[in-house]
Design a protein around this motif. Structure first.
Motif, short mmCIF file in Angstrom:
data_model
loop_
_atom_site.label_atom_id
_atom_site.label_comp_id
_atom_site.label_asym_id
_atom_site.label_seq_id
_atom_site.Cartn_x
_atom_site.Cartn_y
_atom_site.Cartn_z
N ILE A 92 -34.37 -50.91 -13.17
CA ILE A 92 -35.82 -50.93 -13.21
C ILE A 92 -36.23 -51.45 -14.58
CG2 ILE A 92 -37.94 -49.55 -13.14
CD1 ILE A 92 -34.86 -48.09 -11.61
N LEU A 93 -36.99 -52.53 -14.60
CA LEU A 93 -37.48 -53.08 -15.85
C LEU A 93 -38.97 -52.82 -15.93
CD1 LEU A 93 -36.92 -54.91 -18.39
CD2 LEU A 93 -37.77 -56.80 -16.97
N ALA B 283 -42.19 -53.62 -18.50
CA ALA B 283 -42.40 -54.54 -19.62
C ALA B 283 -43.87 -54.89 -19.79
CB ALA B 283 -41.60 -55.82 -19.38
N ASP B 284 -44.19 -55.28 -21.01
CA ASP B 284 -45.42 -55.98 -21.30
C ASP B 284 -45.02 -57.18 -22.14
OD1 ASP B 284 -45.17 -55.12 -23.98
OD2 ASP B 284 -46.65 -53.53 -23.76
N GLY B 285 -45.92 -57.85 -22.75
CA GLY B 285 -45.60 -59.07 -23.48
C GLY B 285 -44.82 -58.89 -24.76
N SER B 286 -44.64 -57.65 -25.21
CA SER B 286 -43.93 -57.44 -26.47
C SER B 286 -42.93 -56.29 -26.45
CB SER B 286 -44.94 -57.19 -27.60
OG SER B 286 -45.64 -55.98 -27.36
N ARG B 287 -42.89 -55.54 -25.39
CA ARG B 287 -41.98 -54.39 -25.31
C ARG B 287 -41.48 -54.26 -23.88
NH1 ARG B 287 -43.16 -48.00 -25.44
NH2 ARG B 287 -41.02 -47.35 -25.81
N ALA B 288 -40.20 -53.91 -23.77
CA ALA B 288 -39.62 -53.68 -22.45
C ALA B 288 -38.60 -52.57 -22.52
CB ALA B 288 -38.97 -54.96 -21.92
N ARG B 289 -38.48 -51.87 -21.42
CA ARG B 289 -37.48 -50.81 -21.29
C ARG B 289 -36.75 -51.04 -19.98
NH1 ARG B 289 -41.02 -45.65 -21.67
NH2 ARG B 289 -39.03 -44.54 -21.80
N LEU B 290 -35.44 -50.85 -20.03
CA LEU B 290 -34.60 -51.07 -18.86
C LEU B 290 -33.97 -49.74 -18.46
CD1 LEU B 290 -33.45 -53.22 -16.94
CD2 LEU B 290 -31.59 -53.53 -18.59
N PHE B 291 -34.10 -49.41 -17.19
CA PHE B 291 -33.58 -48.16 -16.67
C PHE B 291 -32.58 -48.45 -15.56
CE2 PHE B 291 -37.80 -47.26 -18.28
CZ PHE B 291 -37.61 -46.09 -19.01
N SER B 292 -31.72 -47.48 -15.32
CA SER B 292 -30.77 -47.59 -14.23
C SER B 292 -30.83 -46.30 -13.42
CB SER B 292 -29.35 -47.77 -14.79
OG SER B 292 -28.41 -47.87 -13.75
N VAL B 293 -30.59 -46.44 -12.13
CA VAL B 293 -30.50 -45.28 -11.25
C VAL B 293 -29.37 -45.59 -10.28
CG1 VAL B 293 -32.32 -46.11 -9.71
CG2 VAL B 293 -31.80 -43.69 -9.79
N ASP B 294 -28.47 -44.64 -10.11
CA ASP B 294 -27.32 -44.93 -9.25
C ASP B 294 -27.37 -44.24 -7.89
OD1 ASP B 294 -26.88 -42.38 -10.17
OD2 ASP B 294 -24.87 -42.74 -10.92
N PHE C 291 -25.79 -54.33 -11.50
CA PHE C 291 -26.82 -53.87 -10.58
C PHE C 291 -26.86 -54.79 -9.37
CE2 PHE C 291 -29.04 -57.02 -13.11
CZ PHE C 291 -29.95 -57.60 -12.24
N ASP C 292 -27.38 -54.25 -8.28
CA ASP C 292 -27.50 -55.07 -7.08
C ASP C 292 -28.93 -55.11 -6.55
OD1 ASP C 292 -27.60 -52.51 -6.14
OD2 ASP C 292 -25.99 -52.74 -4.69
N ARG C 293 -29.84 -54.34 -7.18
CA ARG C 293 -31.26 -54.35 -6.82
C ARG C 293 -32.05 -54.19 -8.11
NH1 ARG C 293 -32.88 -50.68 -2.03
NH2 ARG C 293 -33.11 -49.23 -3.73
N LEU C 294 -33.23 -54.82 -8.12
CA LEU C 294 -34.05 -54.80 -9.32
C LEU C 294 -35.50 -54.53 -8.95
CD1 LEU C 294 -34.42 -55.44 -12.40
CD2 LEU C 294 -34.62 -57.84 -11.74
N TYR C 295 -36.10 -53.59 -9.65
CA TYR C 295 -37.54 -53.32 -9.57
C TYR C 295 -38.14 -53.73 -10.90
CZ TYR C 295 -37.10 -50.53 -5.32
OH TYR C 295 -36.88 -50.13 -4.03
N ILE C 296 -39.31 -54.34 -10.84
CA ILE C 296 -40.00 -54.74 -12.07
C ILE C 296 -41.41 -54.16 -12.04
CG2 ILE C 296 -40.92 -56.66 -13.41
CD1 ILE C 296 -38.72 -58.42 -12.22
N ALA C 297 -41.79 -53.53 -13.14
CA ALA C 297 -43.17 -53.09 -13.36
C ALA C 297 -43.58 -53.71 -14.68
CB ALA C 297 -43.27 -51.58 -13.41
N ALA C 298 -44.54 -54.61 -14.62
CA ALA C 298 -44.94 -55.32 -15.84
C ALA C 298 -46.45 -55.45 -15.90
CB ALA C 298 -44.28 -56.70 -15.88
N ASP D 39 -48.62 -51.86 -16.41
CA ASP D 39 -47.93 -51.64 -17.68
C ASP D 39 -47.54 -50.17 -17.77
OD1 ASP D 39 -46.94 -51.51 -20.22
OD2 ASP D 39 -48.75 -52.22 -21.21
N LEU D 40 -46.25 -49.91 -17.62
CA LEU D 40 -45.74 -48.53 -17.66
C LEU D 40 -44.88 -48.29 -18.90
CD1 LEU D 40 -44.58 -48.25 -13.91
CD2 LEU D 40 -46.81 -47.66 -14.89
#
Length: 139
Positions: A6-7, A9-20, A88-95, A122-123
Motif C-alpha cells: 500500500i503506497l 503519497a502526496d507530492g513530497s512525502r510517501a509511505r509504503l506499507f505491506s500486509v501479508d 508484492f503481487d498486489r498494490l493499492y495506492i492512496a495519493a 491524501d492519507l
C-alpha cells in the motif's frame, strides 16, 4: 504467498506499507521525502531566471510540477524494484488528487497491472490503523 503493498503519497512525502494476510495491520516498510517539492516556486527557480534573464513567461507551476514528476519517478522506480524482486503481487495506492495522476503516469506497465485500487485521498499524515480504515476490509 507474497504481500500486498500500500503506497500513500502526496507530492513530497510517501509511505509504503505491506500486509501479508487479510485483515492484518499495516507494516510500514518505507518512507520517502522530497523536500524540494514543498519549496516555494521562487526558491526552485534559478537565480538566472529570477533576475529576468531568460523566459519572462515562466509558468509559475512548472518548477513545482517538475519536482512532483521527479518524486513520482522515484516512487515508481521503487515500486518497480519491489515487483521485479517479487516482494508484492498486489498494490493499492492512496495519493493526493493532484499527485495520483502523475504517479500513475510514471508506473511501468507490469507494475501498473498490479494496482488493484487507487484512492484519490491524501492519507500521508494518518496513523497506520487510520489508513487501514480507508482500505478494503480484505486486502
Amino acid at each position: 504467498m507474497t504481500a500486498t503493498w500500500i503506497l500513500v503519497a502526496d507530492g513530497s512525502r510517501a509511505r509504503l506499507f505491506s500486509v501479508d494476510r487479510s485483515q492484518s495491520p499495516l507494516l510500514e516498510i518505507g518512507s520517502f521525502v522530497r523536500p524540494e517539492a514543498r519549496a516555494k516556486t521562487r526558491d526552485l527557480v534559478t537565480d538566472k531566471l529570477q533576475s529576468g534573464i531568460g523566459s519572462g513567461d515562466l509558468d509559475r507551476q512548472t518548477p513545482r510540477r517538475h519536482e512532483a514528476l521527479n518524486f513520482a519517478r522515484q516512487l515508481s522506480a521503487q515500486l518497480r524494484l519491489g515487483r521485479v524482486q517479487g516482494l508484492f503481487d498486489r498494490l493499492y495506492i492512496a495519493a493526493a488528487p493532484a499527485f495520483l495522476g502523475l504517479l500513475r503516469s510514471k508506473l511501468d506497465a507490469p507494475t501498473a497491472q498490479l494496482v488493484v485500487n487507487a484512492v484519490s485521498k491524501d492519507l500521508t499524515q494518518l496513523e497506520p490503523a487510520r489508513i487501514r480504515k480507508h482500505l478494503p476490509h480484505r486486502l
